[in-house]
Write a protein that holds these residues in place. Structure first.
Motif, mmCIF file in Angstrom:
data_model
loop_
_atom_site.group_PDB
_atom_site.id
_atom_site.type_symbol
_atom_site.label_atom_id
_atom_site.label_comp_id
_atom_site.label_asym_id
_atom_site.label_seq_id
_atom_site.Cartn_x
_atom_site.Cartn_y
_atom_site.Cartn_z
ATOM 1 N N ILE A 170 0.858 -1.186 0.000
ATOM 2 C CA ILE A 170 0.000 0.000 0.000
ATOM 3 C C ILE A 170 0.895 1.237 0.000
ATOM 4 O O ILE A 170 1.778 1.365 0.858
ATOM 5 C CB ILE A 170 -0.939 0.016 1.220
ATOM 6 N N PRO A 171 0.714 2.172 -0.945
ATOM 7 C CA PRO A 171 1.658 3.290 -1.097
ATOM 8 C C PRO A 171 1.553 4.390 -0.064
ATOM 9 O O PRO A 171 2.304 5.355 -0.121
ATOM 10 C CB PRO A 171 1.317 3.829 -2.497
ATOM 11 N N ASN A 172 0.657 4.267 0.900
ATOM 12 C CA ASN A 172 0.491 5.285 1.927
ATOM 13 C C ASN A 172 0.482 4.594 3.287
ATOM 14 O O ASN A 172 -0.241 3.613 3.487
ATOM 15 C CB ASN A 172 -0.826 6.048 1.702
ATOM 16 N N GLU A 173 1.294 5.094 4.233
ATOM 17 C CA GLU A 173 1.432 4.394 5.509
ATOM 18 C C GLU A 173 0.141 4.398 6.312
ATOM 19 O O GLU A 173 -0.194 3.409 6.974
ATOM 20 C CB GLU A 173 2.553 5.016 6.331
ATOM 21 N N GLN A 174 -0.618 5.480 6.245
ATOM 22 C CA GLN A 174 -1.888 5.526 6.968
ATOM 23 C C GLN A 174 -2.855 4.470 6.445
ATOM 24 O O GLN A 174 -3.517 3.766 7.214
ATOM 25 C CB GLN A 174 -2.499 6.921 6.847
ATOM 26 N N SER A 175 -2.910 4.338 5.115
ATOM 27 C CA SER A 175 -3.772 3.314 4.515
ATOM 28 C C SER A 175 -3.248 1.918 4.826
ATOM 29 O O SER A 175 -4.032 0.978 5.056
ATOM 30 C CB SER A 175 -3.850 3.519 2.998
ATOM 31 N N LEU A 176 -1.917 1.765 4.846
ATOM 32 C CA LEU A 176 -1.323 0.462 5.152
ATOM 33 C C LEU A 176 -1.706 0.011 6.558
ATOM 34 O O LEU A 176 -2.083 -1.157 6.765
ATOM 35 C CB LEU A 176 0.198 0.533 5.017
ATOM 36 N N GLN A 177 -1.652 0.915 7.530
ATOM 37 C CA GLN A 177 -1.981 0.534 8.898
ATOM 38 C C GLN A 177 -3.468 0.259 9.072
ATOM 39 O O GLN A 177 -3.863 -0.518 9.943
ATOM 40 C CB GLN A 177 -1.515 1.631 9.855
ATOM 41 N N LEU A 178 -4.294 0.882 8.230
ATOM 42 C CA LEU A 178 -5.724 0.591 8.271
ATOM 43 C C LEU A 178 -6.012 -0.805 7.720
ATOM 44 O O LEU A 178 -6.788 -1.573 8.301
ATOM 45 C CB LEU A 178 -6.496 1.640 7.469
ATOM 46 N N LEU A 179 -5.375 -1.135 6.578
ATOM 47 C CA LEU A 179 -5.653 -2.399 5.903
ATOM 48 C C LEU A 179 -4.794 -3.548 6.406
ATOM 49 O O LEU A 179 -5.184 -4.713 6.299
ATOM 50 C CB LEU A 179 -5.449 -2.229 4.393
ATOM 51 N N ALA A 180 -3.606 -3.225 6.916
ATOM 52 C CA ALA A 180 -2.688 -4.252 7.429
ATOM 53 C C ALA A 180 -2.137 -3.776 8.764
ATOM 54 O O ALA A 180 -0.999 -3.294 8.837
ATOM 55 C CB ALA A 180 -1.560 -4.503 6.425
ATOM 56 N N PRO A 181 -2.923 -3.863 9.828
ATOM 57 C CA PRO A 181 -2.533 -3.277 11.124
ATOM 58 C C PRO A 181 -1.260 -3.861 11.724
ATOM 59 O O PRO A 181 -0.675 -3.267 12.623
ATOM 60 C CB PRO A 181 -3.754 -3.548 12.017
ATOM 61 N N ASP A 182 -0.826 -5.032 11.246
ATOM 62 C CA ASP A 182 0.396 -5.638 11.776
ATOM 63 C C ASP A 182 1.652 -5.142 11.068
ATOM 64 O O ASP A 182 2.761 -5.526 11.445
ATOM 65 C CB ASP A 182 0.325 -7.170 11.639
ATOM 66 N N LYS A 183 1.496 -4.288 10.042
ATOM 67 C CA LYS A 183 2.639 -3.815 9.264
ATOM 68 C C LYS A 183 2.760 -2.301 9.373
ATOM 69 O O LYS A 183 1.810 -1.602 9.696
ATOM 70 C CB LYS A 183 2.490 -4.211 7.786
ATOM 71 N N ASN A 184 3.958 -1.809 9.070
ATOM 72 C CA ASN A 184 4.191 -0.379 8.947
ATOM 73 C C ASN A 184 5.330 -0.155 7.973
ATOM 74 O O ASN A 184 6.028 -1.104 7.580
ATOM 75 C CB ASN A 184 4.496 0.266 10.306
ATOM 76 N N PHE A 185 5.523 1.081 7.549
ATOM 77 C CA PHE A 185 6.543 1.372 6.547
ATOM 78 C C PHE A 185 7.952 1.054 7.049
ATOM 79 O O PHE A 185 8.815 0.675 6.259
ATOM 80 C CB PHE A 185 6.458 2.841 6.122
ATOM 81 N N GLN A 186 8.190 1.199 8.334
ATOM 82 C CA GLN A 186 9.523 0.907 8.856
ATOM 83 C C GLN A 186 9.887 -0.560 8.656
ATOM 84 O O GLN A 186 11.007 -0.890 8.254
ATOM 85 C CB GLN A 186 9.617 1.269 10.338
ATOM 86 N N SER A 187 8.929 -1.458 8.894
ATOM 87 C CA SER A 187 9.205 -2.888 8.730
ATOM 88 C C SER A 187 9.444 -3.247 7.272
ATOM 89 O O SER A 187 10.102 -4.253 6.976
ATOM 90 C CB SER A 187 8.048 -3.716 9.288
ATOM 91 N N VAL A 188 8.917 -2.428 6.350
ATOM 92 C CA VAL A 188 9.101 -2.676 4.916
ATOM 93 C C VAL A 188 10.397 -2.061 4.417
ATOM 94 O O VAL A 188 11.196 -2.711 3.728
ATOM 95 C CB VAL A 188 7.904 -2.116 4.120
ATOM 96 N N PHE A 189 10.623 -0.805 4.770
ATOM 97 C CA PHE A 189 11.777 -0.100 4.224
ATOM 98 C C PHE A 189 13.093 -0.505 4.876
ATOM 99 O O PHE A 189 14.153 -0.346 4.267
ATOM 100 C CB PHE A 189 11.575 1.413 4.335
#
Length: 422
Positions: A170-189
């Motif tokens: 998901i290209p936006n961290e706010q949307s990512l945390q809404l749709l995948a609450p166990d993930k965040n941009f830090q864990s990806v990047f």
């Protein structure tokens, strides 16, 4: 193959089909007298080589069990579906047997997250390690790095895999945390940074020492899901542009959101994947990588989403009629590239050919230029057409998008990529 392994293969191959970031390029791992397989050539997973060969790979998951509950993922823990897990030995033997029967030429391996990211990543690394060391397998291996995995495991994976990838999803961290609450941009990047550092350090070591094992020679890639969140195309392209500034990232893949789960109020109620939008994003991505376009030129605050009716290069040209017409016999390479209907190869051919005489419409047509588009944006020795300066951009658009041309109407849902001629 026994029935248990065959059943696992059916389940885990089906679970892996939604990951599109599986093409390869940039690697040159060759076979040896004591090994099997070769990773030379262009893409894998039903991509086509320069000589027309279709190259395939085993696209599989180690397991579709997952501790995460991402709204957009078919393998989320709350889904009621058949689950399966390969042992490391089973998957290694399956890959070797498929290769020996000439079914595949490489492996694309991903996995759901079980227990924790490091436990899952360690099992993925073991598969690649056993293939390389125990079976002397020299074919292509693409490993999906698990978000949150340790640097030590990422570094070990890079020694055995040709390409590593971490999906942003998901290209936006706010949307990512809404749709995948166990993930965040830090864990990806963070693992993306580990991969980049490993590749750059390996390049420096190879300059100093003669024999240094290559680290992820085909670089890294990532994937974004399109349509699962309200992000606009300008945001997606700006993120892609920033990622391409990093020297080790080879490709950003765009995957139209497929509504595979029961209706979730966090997700849009789409009846089918947004394939046309996906197509336009790939074309825009191509413009950034090979046509010297900047992301803000393609999509910005005034035009936040790509035009689904016409390709991004034509859309840019219609918005900037003051840049045209371009004199094919005098313009520089960068400006010729921006003419709709002229691709990279055609632009280079124009530069070479005009040294020997002025070019006309017949010569341009022989070079493969799409004159039905280009004629409104260029002038040459004898081109008898009106340009965009004589015809209003809206009229040019209407002419080029006219459906009543006598051709068979195409299904707009189908994905059609024509980068060279756009």
């Amino acid at each position: 193959m026994n029935e248990a392994v065959l059943e696992k293969l059916k389940i885990l191959a089906e679970s892996a089909k939604y990951d599109v970031s599986c093409a390869s390029s940039g690697t040159s791992r060759r076979n040896t007298s004591s090994g099997i397989g070769s990773a030379t050539g262009w893409g894998i997973c039903h991509s086509f080589a320069e000589d027309g060969r279709c190259i395939s790979l085993l696209k599989i998951m180690l397991t579709n069990h997952c501790i995460y509950d991402c709204a957009y993922c078919i393998n989320r823990r709350s889904n009621d579906l058949k689950r399966a897990t390969f042992s490391v030995t089973e998957l290694v033997n399956l890959t070797i047997e498929f290769y020996r029967r000439n079914y595949i030429e490489g492996l694309f391996l991903s996995s759901g997250v079980v227990r924790n990211p490091d436990y899952t990543m360690e099992r993925l690394v073991r598969v690649a390690k056993e293939l390389r060391l125990n079976h002397r397998y020299n074919g292509y291996i693409h490993l999906k790095s698990i978000p949150g995995a340790s640097r030590e495991l990422i570094n070990e994976a890079g020694l055995y895999a040709d390409r590593l990838s971490v999906n942003i999803e998901i290209p936006n961290e706010q949307s990512l945390q809404l749709l995948a609450p166990d993930k965040n941009f830090q864990s990806v990047f963070t693992p993306m940074r580990y991969i980049r550092q490993g590749i750059l350090e390996n390049l420096e070591d190879r300059k100093k020492f003669r024999k240094v094992p290559r680290f992820a020679p085909a670089g890294q890639s990532t994937q974004m899901i399109i349509g699962a969140s309200p992000d606009q195309d300008k945001d997606i392209l700006h993120l892609s542009s920033a990622l391409y500034q990093r020297p080790t990232l080879k490709r950003v893949y765009y995957s139209g959101f497929v509504p595979v789960n029961e209706y979730d109020p966090r997700l849009p109620a789409l009846k089918q994947p947004p394939l046309v939008r996906e197509n336009r994003l790939y074309q825009a991505d191509w413009l950034m990588r090979f046509y010297h376009f900047k992301a803000e030129e393609i999509a910005n605050e005034a035009y936040p989403d790509l035009d689904l009716e016409i390709d991004p290069k034509l859309a840019w040209a219609l918005r900037h009629p003051e840049k045209f017409p371009v004199d094919i016999n005098k313009a520089d390479y960068e400006m010729i590239l921006r003419v709709p209907g002229i691709g990279v190869k055609s632009a280079k051919l124009i530069l070479v050919s005009r040294r020997y005489g002025k070019l006309g419409s017949q010569q341009l047509q022989k070079m493969g230029i799409v004159l039905k588009k280009a004629r409104y944006f260029i002038t040459c020795q004898e081109l008898p057409y009106q340009t965009i300066q004589e015809i209003h951009p809206d009229q040019v658009r209407k002419i080029l998008t006219n459906k009543n041309t006598g051709r068979k109407r195409e299904d707009p849902r189908q994905l059609k990529l024509q980068f060279e001629d756009d």
